[in-house]
Enzyme design. Sequence first.
Site, PDB file in Angstrom:
ATOM      1  CB  SER A 173      -0.873   0.028   1.403  1.00 40.23           C
ATOM      2  OG  SER A 173      -2.054   0.865   1.066  1.00 40.23           O
ATOM      3  CG  ASP A 199      -4.163  -4.964  -2.642  1.00 43.25           C
ATOM      4  OD1 ASP A 199      -4.715  -5.198  -3.524  1.00 43.25           O
ATOM      5  OD2 ASP A 199      -5.008  -4.620  -1.807  1.00 43.25           O
ATOM      6  CG  HIS A 486      -5.510  -3.004   1.726  1.00 42.90           C
ATOM      7  ND1 HIS A 486      -5.171  -2.861   0.306  1.00 42.90           N
ATOM      8  CD2 HIS A 486      -4.839  -2.190   2.182  1.00 42.90           C
ATOM      9  CE1 HIS A 486      -4.200  -1.805   0.419  1.00 42.90           C
ATOM     10  NE2 HIS A 486      -4.189  -1.190   1.570  1.00 42.90           N
TER      11      HIS A 486
END
Length: 524
Positions: A173, A199, A486
């Site tokens: 991220s 991600d 996530h």
Amino acid sequence: MDSFNFALPSKPKLPTSGRTGRSGSLGSGGRRFLSDVDSSPVSWRQYWTTCQDVKIPVESASSSSSGGSSSSSNEDVFRVYRRGSDGPLIVMLHGGGYSALTWSLVVEEVCNEVQQCQVLAFDQRGHGSTRTVRTEDLDADTLARDVGRVLRAVFGDGGEASIPGPVVLVGHSLGGAIAVHAEFHKHIDVAVAGVIVIDVVEGTALAALSSMHSVLAARPLTFPSLQEAVLWSYRSGQTRNLDAARVSMPGQVKNVITNVCGADEVEQLQQRKNSEICASDAAAVATGAGDSAAVSTDSTAAPADADAATKQGRDESQESSLLKVGPPPISAGSVRFSARRLSCRRLSVDNENKIEEEAEEEEEDDSDNTGKKDDKKHIDADERRKKQMHNEEFRKSFESKRLKQSSLAGCSSSSIDSGVSYTWSINLSSTTDHWNGWFEGLSQNFLSITPPKLLLLAGVDRLDTDLTVGQMQGKFQMQVVGRCGHAVHEDAPDEVAAAIIAFLTRHRILQPKHPSRYHTLPGC
């Protein structure tokens, strides 16, 4: 919780009575109840070799820092975790709101499967146990420069000669965006052999910014204990792997009174427990030595006559044989083993911020009598009903606490209830001004950097237009890890580790112990 989780995750099912696997998969057996879930925090020592606080003078990054100049006495202190000392260097950057401990399970998988590898992860500015002079300076360029600063502080200023292997950047991220930014703007003094982004996609991240405040507002503001913080992380779906939550979540919260990171509190208690065990072992050795001296004194008494001497000789022989089968003296190595054994024991945290050692209890069902099967069925049915009622009461109590804590969102720290012990290490809502800067231009920068690139996603729908075209042109490799939220690296650490090893093996960066497992890289 990462500041850019694209949707509120669904709640995972509770684990079964069997132990959870490395990827968080459920074992065999009956379903465990909420009260049976082990949410005790785990020390970093189970996954990492060393932990150190690296001090870096502020003036070394004065050109990239905002605000006025600082005195030479001011220092930034970065918490750095390492495992391994030889082979390629894998630098792992965590996402917003997490800490370096979020990589613990992936690091264990990778290091166990390759011949030589060293991993370095650190708490980024404003996160975990890292303390910086300008904590609020979370600009993308500042965070990217911090990566180079930490590497120079750990390995020296000798450039490539000071690092014994190629460097690979891995980021989740926000950490993925910083990894790309650091390589694109050459903030690292050594050549980067590979970049792995997990991600994060520019288009999807920017589109999700408008809903991030509501996502953050749905989180509890505080937690009564580290155990409840771990339990919330797992039950809310922030991570779907209980083992990952137990080591990762303490690094994401801090004590509201002492301002100490939860991971540091776990370590402090671990050290005290180790000292107690060493002292206990030493006392046992001293007691054994005293008993041996007493036996030796008695055995040397002069016999009154020949018969007495013969009898005493037999007694001495018997006593000598007893001493030989008794507990041997404990060496320094044994003491260290006892301390290591403690680090593998589970810790529990009560609501008064004390962590107590807790022995595992196992149920034994081997005493069933065939003549009492019917009675046992009735008893089991009653027990199940009681546990269901207990779990429902526990759930309602937990939800009521969460609602009460959420109502405190607009209060100052002085108005927080005295019974609440932990809050988030970083207030992600206060970083709003930096959100766009973290992700704007990410896709083009990712496609422009020259090292081999791997993109790991929780879903193929996360690709934006630029990355879709670039993937079709073969500019990077992509793999989708299914059945994950996530926090892909926490939910499926074995799959993420396998993808990293296969990618680095394909580009001849490292050598796995079992090459046949990594001939091809599955994915798109």
